[in-house]
Design a protein around this motif. Structure first.
Motif, PDB file in Angstrom:
ATOM      1  N   GLY A 100       7.656 -17.533  -5.761  1.00  0.00           N
ATOM      2  CA  GLY A 100       6.729 -17.910  -6.836  1.00  0.00           C
ATOM      3  C   GLY A 100       6.048 -16.674  -7.372  1.00  0.00           C
ATOM      4  N   PRO A 101       5.155 -16.835  -8.346  1.00  0.00           N
ATOM      5  CA  PRO A 101       4.497 -15.655  -8.912  1.00  0.00           C
ATOM      6  C   PRO A 101       3.761 -14.873  -7.822  1.00  0.00           C
ATOM      7  N   VAL A 102       3.913 -13.553  -7.869  1.00  0.00           N
ATOM      8  CA  VAL A 102       3.255 -12.721  -6.858  1.00  0.00           C
ATOM      9  C   VAL A 102       1.754 -12.706  -7.144  1.00  0.00           C
ATOM     10  N   ARG A 103       0.963 -13.213  -6.188  1.00  0.00           N
ATOM     11  CA  ARG A 103      -0.500 -13.223  -6.351  1.00  0.00           C
ATOM     12  C   ARG A 103      -1.152 -12.127  -5.502  1.00  0.00           C
ATOM     13  N   VAL A 104      -0.375 -11.615  -4.536  1.00  0.00           N
ATOM     14  CA  VAL A 104      -0.862 -10.540  -3.672  1.00  0.00           C
ATOM     15  C   VAL A 104       0.262  -9.519  -3.525  1.00  0.00           C
ATOM     16  N   LEU A 105      -0.054  -8.264  -3.813  1.00  0.00           N
ATOM     17  CA  LEU A 105       0.915  -7.181  -3.602  1.00  0.00           C
ATOM     18  C   LEU A 105       0.314  -6.202  -2.603  1.00  0.00           C
ATOM     19  N   VAL A 106       1.039  -5.935  -1.523  1.00  0.00           N
ATOM     20  CA  VAL A 106       0.589  -4.896  -0.597  1.00  0.00           C
ATOM     21  C   VAL A 106       1.577  -3.739  -0.683  1.00  0.00           C
ATOM     22  N   ASN A 107       1.144  -2.664  -1.302  1.00  0.00           N
ATOM     23  CA  ASN A 107       1.947  -1.447  -1.449  1.00  0.00           C
ATOM     24  C   ASN A 107       1.824  -0.643  -0.163  1.00  0.00           C
ATOM     25  N   ASN A 108       2.686  -0.965   0.794  1.00  0.00           N
ATOM     26  CA  ASN A 108       2.531  -0.391   2.139  1.00  0.00           C
ATOM     27  C   ASN A 108       3.505   0.748   2.457  1.00  0.00           C
ATOM     28  N   ALA A 109       4.699   0.723   1.859  1.00  0.00           N
ATOM     29  CA  ALA A 109       5.744   1.677   2.290  1.00  0.00           C
ATOM     30  C   ALA A 109       5.276   3.126   2.136  1.00  0.00           C
ATOM     31  N   GLY A 110       5.670   3.946   3.063  1.00  0.00           N
ATOM     32  CA  GLY A 110       5.328   5.370   3.024  1.00  0.00           C
ATOM     33  C   GLY A 110       5.998   6.071   4.181  1.00  0.00           C
ATOM     34  N   ASN A 111       5.860   7.385   4.205  1.00  0.00           N
ATOM     35  CA  ASN A 111       6.475   8.165   5.283  1.00  0.00           C
ATOM     36  C   ASN A 111       5.727   9.485   5.418  1.00  0.00           C
ATOM     37  N   ASP A 112       5.295   9.788   6.648  1.00  0.00           N
ATOM     38  CA  ASP A 112       4.446  10.976   6.850  1.00  0.00           C
ATOM     39  C   ASP A 112       5.166  12.091   7.608  1.00  0.00           C
ATOM     40  N   ASP A 113       6.462  12.235   7.370  1.00  0.00           N
ATOM     41  CA  ASP A 113       7.194  13.342   8.009  1.00  0.00           C
ATOM     42  C   ASP A 113       6.537  14.685   7.676  1.00  0.00           C
ATOM     43  N   ARG A 114       6.694  15.614   8.603  1.00  0.00           N
ATOM     44  CA  ARG A 114       6.121  16.967   8.428  1.00  0.00           C
ATOM     45  C   ARG A 114       7.174  17.952   7.954  1.00  0.00           C
ATOM     46  N   MET A 115       6.725  19.023   7.308  1.00  0.00           N
ATOM     47  CA  MET A 115       7.624  20.127   6.933  1.00  0.00           C
ATOM     48  C   MET A 115       6.758  21.384   6.784  1.00  0.00           C
ATOM     49  N   PRO A 116       7.195  22.521   7.365  1.00  0.00           N
ATOM     50  CA  PRO A 116       6.388  23.740   7.209  1.00  0.00           C
ATOM     51  C   PRO A 116       6.251  24.105   5.728  1.00  0.00           C
ATOM     52  N   LEU A 117       5.077  24.551   5.380  1.00  0.00           N
ATOM     53  CA  LEU A 117       4.726  24.917   3.992  1.00  0.00           C
ATOM     54  C   LEU A 117       5.808  25.746   3.297  1.00  0.00           C
ATOM     55  N   MET A 147       0.926 -12.189 -12.307  1.00  0.00           N
ATOM     56  CA  MET A 147      -0.361 -12.363 -11.614  1.00  0.00           C
ATOM     57  C   MET A 147      -1.418 -12.869 -12.598  1.00  0.00           C
ATOM     58  N   ALA A 148      -1.476 -12.227 -13.755  1.00  0.00           N
ATOM     59  CA  ALA A 148      -2.478 -12.596 -14.760  1.00  0.00           C
ATOM     60  C   ALA A 148      -2.231 -14.023 -15.253  1.00  0.00           C
ATOM     61  N   ARG A 149      -0.964 -14.340 -15.537  1.00  0.00           N
ATOM     62  CA  ARG A 149      -0.630 -15.699 -16.030  1.00  0.00           C
ATOM     63  C   ARG A 149      -0.972 -16.772 -14.991  1.00  0.00           C
ATOM     64  N   ALA A 150      -0.885 -16.395 -13.700  1.00  0.00           N
ATOM     65  CA  ALA A 150      -1.181 -17.367 -12.632  1.00  0.00           C
ATOM     66  C   ALA A 150      -2.690 -17.460 -12.344  1.00  0.00           C
ATOM     67  N   GLY A 151      -3.487 -16.644 -13.017  1.00  0.00           N
ATOM     68  CA  GLY A 151      -4.949 -16.743 -12.849  1.00  0.00           C
ATOM     69  C   GLY A 151      -5.584 -15.543 -12.165  1.00  0.00           C
ATOM     70  N   GLY A 152      -4.768 -14.587 -11.747  1.00  0.00           N
ATOM     71  CA  GLY A 152      -5.322 -13.370 -11.132  1.00  0.00           C
ATOM     72  C   GLY A 152      -4.641 -13.054  -9.819  1.00  0.00           C
ATOM     73  N   GLY A 153      -5.106 -11.997  -9.171  1.00  0.00           N
ATOM     74  CA  GLY A 153      -4.474 -11.620  -7.910  1.00  0.00           C
ATOM     75  C   GLY A 153      -5.158 -10.431  -7.271  1.00  0.00           C
ATOM     76  N   SER A 154      -4.523  -9.957  -6.196  1.00  0.00           N
ATOM     77  CA  SER A 154      -5.081  -8.837  -5.426  1.00  0.00           C
ATOM     78  C   SER A 154      -3.979  -7.835  -5.100  1.00  0.00           C
ATOM     79  N   ILE A 155      -4.223  -6.587  -5.445  1.00  0.00           N
ATOM     80  CA  ILE A 155      -3.278  -5.507  -5.125  1.00  0.00           C
ATOM     81  C   ILE A 155      -3.947  -4.606  -4.084  1.00  0.00           C
ATOM     82  N   ILE A 156      -3.204  -4.310  -3.037  1.00  0.00           N
ATOM     83  CA  ILE A 156      -3.746  -3.485  -1.945  1.00  0.00           C
ATOM     84  C   ILE A 156      -2.817  -2.292  -1.745  1.00  0.00           C
ATOM     85  N   ASN A 157      -3.342  -1.098  -1.946  1.00  0.00           N
ATOM     86  CA  ASN A 157      -2.544   0.128  -1.836  1.00  0.00           C
ATOM     87  C   ASN A 157      -2.849   0.834  -0.519  1.00  0.00           C
ATOM     88  N   MET A 158      -1.807   1.184   0.223  1.00  0.00           N
ATOM     89  CA  MET A 158      -2.037   1.842   1.510  1.00  0.00           C
ATOM     90  C   MET A 158      -2.265   3.334   1.293  1.00  0.00           C
TER      91      MET A 158
END
Ligand SMILES: NC(=O)c1ccc[n+]([C@@H]2O[C@H](COP(=O)([O-])OP(=O)(O)OC[C@H]3O[C@@H](n4cnc5c(N)ncnc54)[C@H](O)[C@@H]3O)[C@@H](O)[C@H]2O)c1
Length: 268
Positions: A100-117, A147-158
């Motif tokens: 159904g329409p996305v009312r909540v988006l959690v932008n979670n994907a990421g990766n914290d690998d290291r690399m020398p400068l 989200m807007a058409r469904a009345g609103g929502g919540s976006i959460i960015n990690m």
């Protein structure tokens, strides 16, 4: 789980139930493992209609099967590389048809690998921004109409506290994660009139399987050392982040937007 139990006696928290999440379409990126898998499980437990995106298709299948069996509310998923914005858009549209329409988006994907400068190339820098920042904007762009058409929502960015502490060895990551805070504020301003809220969570060190494996390999004894900088002397686990996301997604936080919430057991 055995890795965790060596380090922390598992604390059982009787989590809150949020009636406003029941039946809602919830999209989570990077939902196959770590914090993302815990997010998927927590939203499924609330009775939400959950879809997640994950790079590794075997991990995605296994996580979906496990959470479906545990909660009785199987999540949907798509195996996609979020660095490919075309593929991301297609996956979001396919998942929206199922949840159904996305009312909540959690932008979670990421990766914290290291690399020398000295070894960082322009190509690696761009790739790290694709992994840690760019998809957050394009996933939000893809869902705000529905989200807007469904009345609103919540976006959460990690986000992450790493840049606030000036962490070294991963400047491409800390720079991208610092931008999550600014993007969150501007996006919240842009979509607020459509009743869409945008917030960010900045976790401290969360003992996912991957973090524990790496810390054991590279920094012997770092576990106890890290607790010294936390006010609370207990390691964070993925559910500690997922429970903050539930509250930010639910109507209980209905007038909370443009904020970054630090969940780090008090790193000072
Ligand atoms: N664990 C921590 O200590 C910590 C601290 C601060 C912030 N964070 C942030 O929390 C989020 C989750 O981190 P985590 O520790 O659970 O990581 P993780 O590596 O355990 O899980 C991340 C998931 O995202 C998926 N993913 C990565 N790149 C992808 C891509 N290109 N396309 C599709 N899926 C992709 C991975 O396959 C994995 O399943 C990240 O944004 C991370 O930066 C984590």
């Amino acid at each position: 789980m055995s890795i965790h139990s060596e380090l922390i006696p598992r604390v059982t928290v009787e989590g809150a139930v949020y009636p406003s999440l029941k039946g809602k379409g919830v999209l989570i990126t990077g939902g196959g493992s770590g914090i993302g898998a815990s997010l998927v499980e927590h939203f499924c437990t609330q009775g939400a209609r959950v879809g997640f995106i994950e790079l590794n298709s075997d991990t995605a299948d296994e996580t979906a099967r496990r959470i479906g069996a545990a909660t009785g509310n199987p999540p949907h998923h798509e195996a996609v590389d979020l660095r490919d914005i075309g593929a991301l858009r297609t996956a979001i549209s396919s998942l929206s048809e199922r949840i159904g329409p996305v009312r909540v988006l959690v932008n979670n994907a990421g990766n914290d690998d290291r690399m020398p400068l000295e070894n960082v190339t322009p190509e690696y820098w761009d790739e790290r921004f694709q992994t840690n920042l760019r998809h957050q904007f394009f996933a939000a762009q893809a869902v705000i109409g529905d989200m807007a058409r469904a009345g609103g929502g919540s976006i959460i960015n990690m986000g992450s506290i790493s840049w606030m502490r000036g962490a070294a060895g991963l400047i491409f990551y800390t720079t991208a994660k610092s931008a999550v805070m600014g993007m969150t504020k501007s996006l919240a301003r842009e979509v607020g009139e459509r009743n869409i809220r945008v917030n960010s969570i900045a976790p401290g060190w969360v003992l996912t399987e991957r973090q524990v494996e790496r810390a054991k390999r590279i920094y012997h004894g770092k576990f106890a050392e890290y607790l010294e900088v936390q006010c609370l002397k207990e390691h964070l686990l993925p559910p500690d982040i997922a429970r903050m996301a539930l509250w930010l997604a639910a109507d209980d936080s209905r007038l909370v937007t443009a904020q970054t919430f630090i969940v780090d057991a008090g790193v000072v």
